[in-house]
Design a protein around this motif. Structure first.
Motif, PDB file in Angstrom:
ATOM      1  N   PRO A   1     -21.751  -6.738  -3.611  1.00  0.00           N
ATOM      2  CA  PRO A   1     -20.401  -6.435  -4.104  1.00  0.00           C
ATOM      3  C   PRO A   1     -20.123  -4.859  -4.424  1.00  0.00           C
ATOM      4  N   TYR A   2     -21.159  -4.144  -4.737  1.00  0.00           N
ATOM      5  CA  TYR A   2     -21.149  -2.675  -4.996  1.00  0.00           C
ATOM      6  C   TYR A   2     -20.750  -2.025  -3.718  1.00  0.00           C
ATOM      7  N   VAL A   3     -21.271  -2.313  -2.463  1.00  0.00           N
ATOM      8  CA  VAL A   3     -20.854  -1.862  -1.192  1.00  0.00           C
ATOM      9  C   VAL A   3     -19.652  -2.317  -0.759  1.00  0.00           C
ATOM     10  N   LEU A   4     -19.179  -3.684  -0.963  1.00  0.00           N
ATOM     11  CA  LEU A   4     -17.871  -4.097  -0.591  1.00  0.00           C
ATOM     12  C   LEU A   4     -16.772  -3.355  -1.440  1.00  0.00           C
ATOM     13  N   TRP A   5     -16.977  -3.117  -2.787  1.00  0.00           N
ATOM     14  CA  TRP A   5     -15.971  -2.397  -3.706  1.00  0.00           C
ATOM     15  C   TRP A   5     -15.823  -0.961  -3.072  1.00  0.00           C
ATOM     16  N   LEU A   6     -17.133  -0.234  -2.665  1.00  0.00           N
ATOM     17  CA  LEU A   6     -17.172   1.184  -2.464  1.00  0.00           C
ATOM     18  C   LEU A   6     -16.437   1.407  -0.907  1.00  0.00           C
ATOM     19  N   VAL A   7     -16.406   0.252   0.031  1.00  0.00           N
ATOM     20  CA  VAL A   7     -15.418   0.294   1.239  1.00  0.00           C
ATOM     21  C   VAL A   7     -14.229   0.131   0.714  1.00  0.00           C
ATOM     22  N   PHE A   8     -13.656  -0.964  -0.105  1.00  0.00           N
ATOM     23  CA  PHE A   8     -12.369  -0.897  -0.546  1.00  0.00           C
ATOM     24  C   PHE A   8     -11.869   0.430  -1.345  1.00  0.00           C
ATOM     25  N   ALA A   9     -12.729   1.157  -2.077  1.00  0.00           N
ATOM     26  CA  ALA A   9     -12.363   2.304  -2.735  1.00  0.00           C
ATOM     27  C   ALA A   9     -12.168   3.390  -1.808  1.00  0.00           C
ATOM     28  N   SER A  10     -12.980   3.511  -0.710  1.00  0.00           N
ATOM     29  CA  SER A  10     -13.031   4.430   0.555  1.00  0.00           C
ATOM     30  C   SER A  10     -11.687   4.371   1.314  1.00  0.00           C
ATOM     31  N   SER A  11     -11.291   3.137   1.266  1.00  0.00           N
ATOM     32  CA  SER A  11      -9.858   2.888   2.249  1.00  0.00           C
ATOM     33  C   SER A  11      -8.805   3.343   0.971  1.00  0.00           C
ATOM     34  N   LEU A  12      -8.905   3.339  -0.276  1.00  0.00           N
ATOM     35  CA  LEU A  12      -7.775   4.067  -1.195  1.00  0.00           C
ATOM     36  C   LEU A  12      -7.831   5.377  -1.125  1.00  0.00           C
TER      37      LEU A  12
END
Length: 172
Positions: free
Chosen positions: A153-164
């Protein structure tokens, strides 16, 4: 032979890890809060950018998972009267904590200081963080499969945050 550390030591390390990630969260909030109603409020954002109220709870859950994963790795690498056998994995863990700790100040507090280059620097940091967390998850597998899985979940959130982060760059 791998024996578990004494219960008191497990509790101390668990509390220390929780305090460390809570401090990272607190310092990140100090860096971001003055700017969420400032430049960030008026910056153009991608359509999938959630309301600001989502970030605190999401990061709180993730920080808890990060602390638990670190504790599991430490505990499973513990050897009585010897260096921790998971030291290399714990070093990766420490590096990801450091990258995590610097992203928010760079992105939020960096913009008023140096402008748009702060967003680019933050993007490089978050990409390095994603790679480091993936490396951590792979390395942790040997010591604690649950700790490794907690990184998903951490990696998924970081990928999402990087898109932001990338969206702020592209739209502004």
């Amino acid at each position: 032979m791998n024996t578990r550390p004494p219960a008191a030591r497990q509790i101390v390390i668990g509390v220390v890890l929780l305090v460390v990630v809570a401090m990272i969260a607190f310092l990140g909030s100090l860096a971001s809060m003055p700017h969420t109603d400032g430049w960030y409020a008026v910056a153009a954002k991608v359509d999938w950018s959630p309301p600001n109220s989502v970030f605190g709870p999401a990061w709180s859950i993730l920080y808890f998972l990060i602390a638990v994963a670190g504790w599991m790795i430490w505990r499973n690498g513990w050897r009585e009267n010897q260096p921790n056998a998971a030291q290399k994995t714990l070093t990766i863990y420490t590096v990801q904590l450091a990258l995590n700790a610097i992203w928010t100040p760079i992105f939020f507090a960096g913009y008023p200081l140096i402008g748009e280059p702060a967003w680019w620097i933050a993007l490089v940091v978050i990409i390095a963080l994603i790679l480091c967390v993936i490396w951590l998850a792979v390395s942790a597998w040997k010591w604690s499969k649950p700790a490794s899985l907690l990184m998903i979940p951490y990696v998924l959130w970081l990928v999402f945050a990087s898109s932001l982060n990338a969206g702020v760059i592209a739209l502004n």
